[in-house]
Scaffold this motif. Structure first.
Motif, PDB file in Angstrom:
ATOM      1  N   SER A 192      13.660 -12.423   2.321  1.00 54.88           N
ATOM      2  CA  SER A 192      13.746 -12.748   1.242  1.00 54.88           C
ATOM      3  C   SER A 192      13.009 -12.671   0.162  1.00 54.88           C
ATOM      4  CB  SER A 192      14.427 -13.861   0.598  1.00 54.88           C
ATOM      5  OG  SER A 192      13.428 -14.529   0.572  1.00 54.88           O
ATOM      6  N   GLU A 193      13.792 -11.425  -1.287  1.00 51.75           N
ATOM      7  CA  GLU A 193      12.355 -11.065  -2.349  1.00 51.75           C
ATOM      8  C   GLU A 193      11.553 -12.383  -2.267  1.00 51.75           C
ATOM      9  OE1 GLU A 193      12.442  -9.177  -6.541  1.00 51.75           O
ATOM     10  OE2 GLU A 193      14.355  -9.220  -5.403  1.00 51.75           O
ATOM     11  N   ALA A 194      11.673 -13.627  -3.130  1.00 55.73           N
ATOM     12  CA  ALA A 194      10.928 -14.927  -3.371  1.00 55.73           C
ATOM     13  C   ALA A 194      10.379 -14.653  -1.842  1.00 55.73           C
ATOM     14  CB  ALA A 194      11.754 -16.196  -3.395  1.00 55.73           C
ATOM     15  N   GLY A 236       0.936  -1.130  -0.103  1.00 56.67           N
ATOM     16  CA  GLY A 236       0.506   0.428  -0.515  1.00 56.67           C
ATOM     17  C   GLY A 236       0.678   1.309  -0.013  1.00 56.67           C
ATOM     18  N   GLY A 237       2.046   1.561   0.848  1.00 65.28           N
ATOM     19  CA  GLY A 237       3.147   2.240   0.565  1.00 65.28           C
ATOM     20  C   GLY A 237       3.970   2.522  -0.981  1.00 65.28           C
ATOM     21  N   GLY A 238       3.448   1.749  -1.946  1.00 66.97           N
ATOM     22  CA  GLY A 238       4.710   1.779  -2.866  1.00 66.97           C
ATOM     23  C   GLY A 238       5.336   1.136  -3.411  1.00 66.97           C
ATOM     24  N   LEU A 239       6.067   0.502  -1.729  1.00 70.78           N
ATOM     25  CA  LEU A 239       7.405  -0.490  -2.111  1.00 70.78           C
ATOM     26  C   LEU A 239       6.974  -1.798  -3.046  1.00 70.78           C
ATOM     27  CD1 LEU A 239       7.833  -0.588   1.918  1.00 70.78           C
ATOM     28  CD2 LEU A 239       8.532   1.162   0.086  1.00 70.78           C
ATOM     29  N   SER A 240       8.343  -1.756  -3.538  1.00 70.97           N
ATOM     30  CA  SER A 240       8.687  -2.641  -4.475  1.00 70.97           C
ATOM     31  C   SER A 240       8.622  -4.486  -4.151  1.00 70.97           C
ATOM     32  CB  SER A 240       9.244  -2.642  -5.905  1.00 70.97           C
ATOM     33  OG  SER A 240      11.203  -2.567  -4.741  1.00 70.97           O
ATOM     34  N   ASN A 241       9.219  -5.460  -4.341  1.00 71.03           N
ATOM     35  CA  ASN A 241       9.652  -6.227  -3.659  1.00 71.03           C
ATOM     36  C   ASN A 241      10.510  -6.556  -2.996  1.00 71.03           C
ATOM     37  OD1 ASN A 241       7.286  -7.483  -4.227  1.00 71.03           O
ATOM     38  ND2 ASN A 241       7.450  -9.128  -6.393  1.00 71.03           N
ATOM     39  N   THR A 242      11.474  -5.793  -3.859  1.00 69.20           N
ATOM     40  CA  THR A 242      12.860  -5.543  -3.283  1.00 69.20           C
ATOM     41  C   THR A 242      13.092  -4.731  -2.380  1.00 69.20           C
ATOM     42  OG1 THR A 242      13.537  -5.877  -5.383  1.00 69.20           O
ATOM     43  CG2 THR A 242      15.780  -4.859  -3.305  1.00 69.20           C
ATOM     44  N   THR A 282       6.097 -14.591  -2.384  1.00 63.14           N
ATOM     45  CA  THR A 282       4.799 -15.249  -1.897  1.00 63.14           C
ATOM     46  C   THR A 282       3.738 -15.331  -1.130  1.00 63.14           C
ATOM     47  OG1 THR A 282       6.530 -17.261  -1.590  1.00 63.14           O
ATOM     48  CG2 THR A 282       4.503 -17.924  -0.467  1.00 63.14           C
ATOM     49  N   HIS A 283       4.570 -14.217  -0.315  1.00 60.14           N
ATOM     50  CA  HIS A 283       3.530 -13.620   0.667  1.00 60.14           C
ATOM     51  C   HIS A 283       2.371 -12.839  -0.615  1.00 60.14           C
ATOM     52  CE1 HIS A 283       4.881 -14.438   4.387  1.00 60.14           C
ATOM     53  NE2 HIS A 283       5.721 -14.477   4.677  1.00 60.14           N
ATOM     54  N   VAL A 284       3.204 -12.238  -1.350  1.00 56.30           N
ATOM     55  CA  VAL A 284       1.654 -11.413  -1.880  1.00 56.30           C
ATOM     56  C   VAL A 284       0.799 -11.831  -2.904  1.00 56.30           C
ATOM     57  CG1 VAL A 284       1.903  -9.260  -4.070  1.00 56.30           C
ATOM     58  CG2 VAL A 284       4.074  -9.284  -2.882  1.00 56.30           C
ATOM     59  N   SER A 285       1.698 -12.990  -3.559  1.00 56.05           N
ATOM     60  CA  SER A 285       0.734 -14.040  -3.811  1.00 56.05           C
ATOM     61  C   SER A 285      -0.393 -14.437  -3.032  1.00 56.05           C
ATOM     62  CB  SER A 285       1.572 -14.916  -4.616  1.00 56.05           C
ATOM     63  OG  SER A 285       2.390 -14.789  -5.809  1.00 56.05           O
ATOM     64  N   ARG A 286       0.143 -14.613  -2.420  1.00 55.08           N
ATOM     65  CA  ARG A 286      -0.856 -15.175  -0.842  1.00 55.08           C
ATOM     66  C   ARG A 286      -2.184 -14.122  -1.093  1.00 55.08           C
ATOM     67  NH1 ARG A 286       3.077 -18.679   2.877  1.00 55.08           N
ATOM     68  NH2 ARG A 286       2.926 -20.667   2.051  1.00 55.08           N
TER      69      ARG A 286
END
Length: 213
Positions: free
Chosen positions: A176-178, A161-167, A182-186
């Motif tokens: 980890s980015e992986a 929501g704050g606009g941050l990228s996965n990195t 996984t969290h974003v997908s869930r």
């Protein structure tokens, strides 16, 4: 190398976008299309990583083409029109980004790179308008929807929501980015959302990014 398909009914705009894209060493334009139908055909032929999509075009407009392509390709909508209904419809159809044509070359390149990574990109102007429209509306419903998330998923949702990228999220939350992916997908699956921008809207509507009272 990020493969881009440029879609716009004006050849000068396509030429401008191609020039901007090809200034970057990590981006190449694999095709151009002048309407939505041609965009669908070109995408099937060239298999781009990202589609830069105009909205108002003859025969088949960009919103229709986005709906047809978004299941298989990452679509960034690019238009002169910053009207809310276009933004909402494009996002509902699965677009992962929305930029105005007066965006800087760096913003356009950033949008393509973000889309290729699976992140989302909205121009600041569009983001402000979008969140003004959605934030605060249906707050109780949004709060109820996010109740299915784990504590860690809520943390990730706040970061999205704050606009941050996965990195950026990986660095901020010490994972980890992986794991972030996984969290974003869930999160998207649990909330029945199709992209990160919709997730950001839910985060704002639920008040997750409100300052402490």
């Amino acid at each position: 190398m990020i493969r881009v398909l440029v879609v716009d009914d004006e050849w000068m705009v396509r030429a401008m976008l191609r020039t901007i894209m090809e200034t970057a060493p990590d981006i190449t334009v694999v095709g151009e299309a002048a309407d939505g139908n041609e965009a669908v055909r070109q995408a099937a032929t060239h298999r781009p990583d990202v589609v830069l999509m105009d909205i108002r075009m003859p025969r088949a407009d960009g919103l229709t083409a986005t709906e047809r392509l978004a299941g298989s390709y990452r679509v960034v909508v690019l238009t002169t029109f910053d009207l809310d209904e276009y933004v909402r419809t494009a996002l509902q159809h699965g677009a992962v980004g929305f930029l105005l044509k007066d965006a800087s070359a760096e913003e356009m390149l950033s949008a393509v790179r973000s889309a290729a990574r699976g992140d989302a990109m909205l121009s600041p102007k569009v983001t402000r308008r979008l969140l003004r429209h959605f934030a605060g509306a249906g707050r109780s419903e949004a709060e109820e929807r996010i109740g299915v998330l784990t504590a860690k998923e809520r943390e990730v949702l706040v970061a999205v929501g704050g606009g941050l990228s996965n990195t950026d999220i990986a660095g901020a939350l010490h994972m980890s980015e992986a794991t972030v992916k996984t969290h974003v997908s869930r999160i998207l699956a649990k909330l029945s959302l199709s992209n990160r921008v919709q997730a950001a809207i839910i985060a704002h509507r639920a008040g997750l990014l409100d300052p402490p009272s």
